[in-house]
Write a protein that holds these residues in place. Structure first.
Motif, PDB file in Angstrom:
ATOM      1  N   ALA A  11      39.379  43.236  45.295  1.00 14.08           N
ATOM      2  CA  ALA A  11      38.784  43.891  44.115  1.00 14.08           C
ATOM      3  C   ALA A  11      39.037  43.060  42.860  1.00 14.08           C
ATOM      4  CB  ALA A  11      39.358  45.297  43.949  1.00 14.08           C
ATOM      5  N   ARG A  12      40.255  42.492  42.740  1.00  8.69           N
ATOM      6  CA  ARG A  12      40.550  41.646  41.564  1.00  8.69           C
ATOM      7  C   ARG A  12      39.672  40.395  41.556  1.00  8.69           C
ATOM      8  NH1 ARG A  12      45.720  43.113  42.729  1.00  8.69           N
ATOM      9  NH2 ARG A  12      46.195  41.139  43.739  1.00  8.69           N
ATOM     10  N   VAL A  13      39.530  39.775  42.726  1.00  8.14           N
ATOM     11  CA  VAL A  13      38.683  38.581  42.813  1.00  8.14           C
ATOM     12  C   VAL A  13      37.243  38.934  42.445  1.00  8.14           C
ATOM     13  CG1 VAL A  13      37.674  36.918  44.431  1.00  8.14           C
ATOM     14  CG2 VAL A  13      40.122  37.329  44.442  1.00  8.14           C
ATOM     15  N   THR A  14      36.771  40.091  42.928  1.00  9.40           N
ATOM     16  CA  THR A  14      35.405  40.518  42.607  1.00  9.40           C
ATOM     17  C   THR A  14      35.242  40.737  41.114  1.00  9.40           C
ATOM     18  OG1 THR A  14      35.270  41.577  44.777  1.00  9.40           O
ATOM     19  CG2 THR A  14      33.631  42.219  43.143  1.00  9.40           C
ATOM     20  N   GLN A  15      36.232  41.388  40.483  1.00 12.68           N
ATOM     21  CA  GLN A  15      36.168  41.604  39.032  1.00 12.68           C
ATOM     22  C   GLN A  15      36.174  40.284  38.282  1.00 12.68           C
ATOM     23  OE1 GLN A  15      35.587  44.293  37.294  1.00 12.68           O
ATOM     24  NE2 GLN A  15      35.468  45.548  39.129  1.00 12.68           N
ATOM     25  N   GLN A  16      37.001  39.339  38.729  1.00 17.45           N
ATOM     26  CA  GLN A  16      37.036  38.032  38.077  1.00 17.45           C
ATOM     27  C   GLN A  16      35.704  37.302  38.225  1.00 17.45           C
ATOM     28  OE1 GLN A  16      40.372  36.287  40.034  1.00 17.45           O
ATOM     29  NE2 GLN A  16      41.880  37.153  38.626  1.00 17.45           N
ATOM     30  N   LEU A  17      35.113  37.407  39.422  1.00 20.05           N
ATOM     31  CA  LEU A  17      33.826  36.754  39.629  1.00 20.05           C
ATOM     32  C   LEU A  17      32.738  37.394  38.786  1.00 20.05           C
ATOM     33  CD1 LEU A  17      33.931  36.178  43.485  1.00 20.05           C
ATOM     34  CD2 LEU A  17      34.049  34.443  41.702  1.00 20.05           C
ATOM     35  N   LEU A  18      32.769  38.718  38.651  1.00 26.62           N
ATOM     36  CA  LEU A  18      31.796  39.393  37.794  1.00 26.62           C
ATOM     37  C   LEU A  18      31.982  38.999  36.337  1.00 26.62           C
ATOM     38  CD1 LEU A  18      31.657  42.968  39.359  1.00 26.62           C
ATOM     39  CD2 LEU A  18      29.859  41.243  39.332  1.00 26.62           C
ATOM     40  N   ALA A  19      33.233  38.912  35.895  1.00 24.71           N
ATOM     41  CA  ALA A  19      33.497  38.487  34.518  1.00 24.71           C
ATOM     42  C   ALA A  19      33.017  37.056  34.303  1.00 24.71           C
ATOM     43  CB  ALA A  19      34.985  38.605  34.205  1.00 24.71           C
ATOM     44  N   LEU A  20      33.217  36.205  35.302  1.00 25.22           N
ATOM     45  CA  LEU A  20      32.754  34.822  35.196  1.00 25.22           C
ATOM     46  C   LEU A  20      31.233  34.765  35.170  1.00 25.22           C
ATOM     47  CD1 LEU A  20      33.479  31.822  35.176  1.00 25.22           C
ATOM     48  CD2 LEU A  20      33.437  31.890  37.664  1.00 25.22           C
ATOM     49  N   ALA A  21      30.587  35.607  35.965  1.00 20.37           N
ATOM     50  CA  ALA A  21      29.122  35.611  35.992  1.00 20.37           C
ATOM     51  C   ALA A  21      28.545  36.093  34.673  1.00 20.37           C
ATOM     52  CB  ALA A  21      28.624  36.495  37.131  1.00 20.37           C
ATOM     53  N   ARG A  22      29.231  37.031  34.021  1.00 17.66           N
ATOM     54  CA  ARG A  22      28.720  37.553  32.753  1.00 17.66           C
ATOM     55  C   ARG A  22      28.958  36.602  31.586  1.00 17.66           C
ATOM     56  NH1 ARG A  22      31.288  42.932  34.335  1.00 17.66           N
ATOM     57  NH2 ARG A  22      29.615  43.965  35.443  1.00 17.66           N
ATOM     58  N   SER A  23      29.911  35.708  31.738  1.00 12.74           N
ATOM     59  CA  SER A  23      30.206  34.790  30.640  1.00 12.74           C
ATOM     60  C   SER A  23      29.181  33.674  30.649  1.00 12.74           C
ATOM     61  CB  SER A  23      31.617  34.215  30.788  1.00 12.74           C
ATOM     62  OG  SER A  23      31.695  33.417  31.943  1.00 12.74           O
TER      63      SER A  23
END
Length: 199
Positions: A146-158
């Motif tokens: 879940a943390r990796v997914t959140q980090q990837l989503l944050a990276l995708a939004r940046s």
């Protein structure tokens, strides 16, 4: 002596129509000639843009190579230069997106493999202690995923500009490796593997 001279208005109307015809026909011919010349000049002037438009339209969605500037007038060079610049930025964005998808798949593969391993271990365990231990490890792996997914989503939004404003913090790689290694001690012992970590 009274002299009376009379004239019909037909003669004047005929003279007026002759004058109008003699003036209007050349003017009309001149206007048509000017329109044809303007049409020819506009077509000739826009021909390079038509060629560029046809070259872009004939491309597939995968072809992002620059448009050729050969044979274009100086006025069209600026437009083609900007189009080529846009195609270059688009190619970089697509390459970054492909790298992101590959990195996301790689980052998610490890926690998902751990989840699968811990679930299998929980199914095979015969006593409640080892099952509880496997379920706790499973829960920790789900949290990591879940943390990796959140980090990837944050990276995708940046966006690309977000990397310039991001603040970086030091990371203790030894502590991180020790923390991740602790999660693999159980599976390594279950498979009778010698597993250790030396900082």
């Amino acid at each position: 002596v009274h002299l009376v001279v009379g004239e019909t208005i037909n003669k004047r109307a005929t003279l007026l129509s002759e004058i109008l015809i003699e003036m209007a026909l050349p003017q009309l011919g001149l206007l048509l000639g000017a329109l044809l010349f303007v049409r020819f000049a506009v077509d000739r002037g826009l021909r390079p843009l038509t060629v560029v438009s046809a070259a872009i339209e004939a491309r597939g969605h995968e072809l992002l190579t620059p448009v050729s500037e050969a044979g274009l007038p100086s006025e069209a060079h600026s437009l083609v230069t900007h189009i080529n610049d846009l195609l270059g930025r688009l190619e970089q964005t697509i390459a970054a997106q492909r790298r992101f998808v590959a990195d996301a798949a790689h980052q998610l593969r490890t926690p998902l493999a751990a989840i699968s391993l811990h679930a299998e271990r929980a199914q095979r365990s015969l006593d409640s202690d080892s099952r509880d231990q496997a379920l706790r490890a499973l829960q920790a792996s789900v949290g990591r995923a879940a943390r990796v997914t959140q980090q990837l989503l944050a990276l995708a939004r940046s966006g690309p500009d977000a990397a310039l404003t991001r603040t970086l913090a030091p990371l203790d790689l030894g502590a991180l490796a020790r923390s991740v290694g602790e999660n693999w001690i159980g599976p390594a012992l279950a498979r009778r593997l010698d597993f250790g970590f030396v900082a």
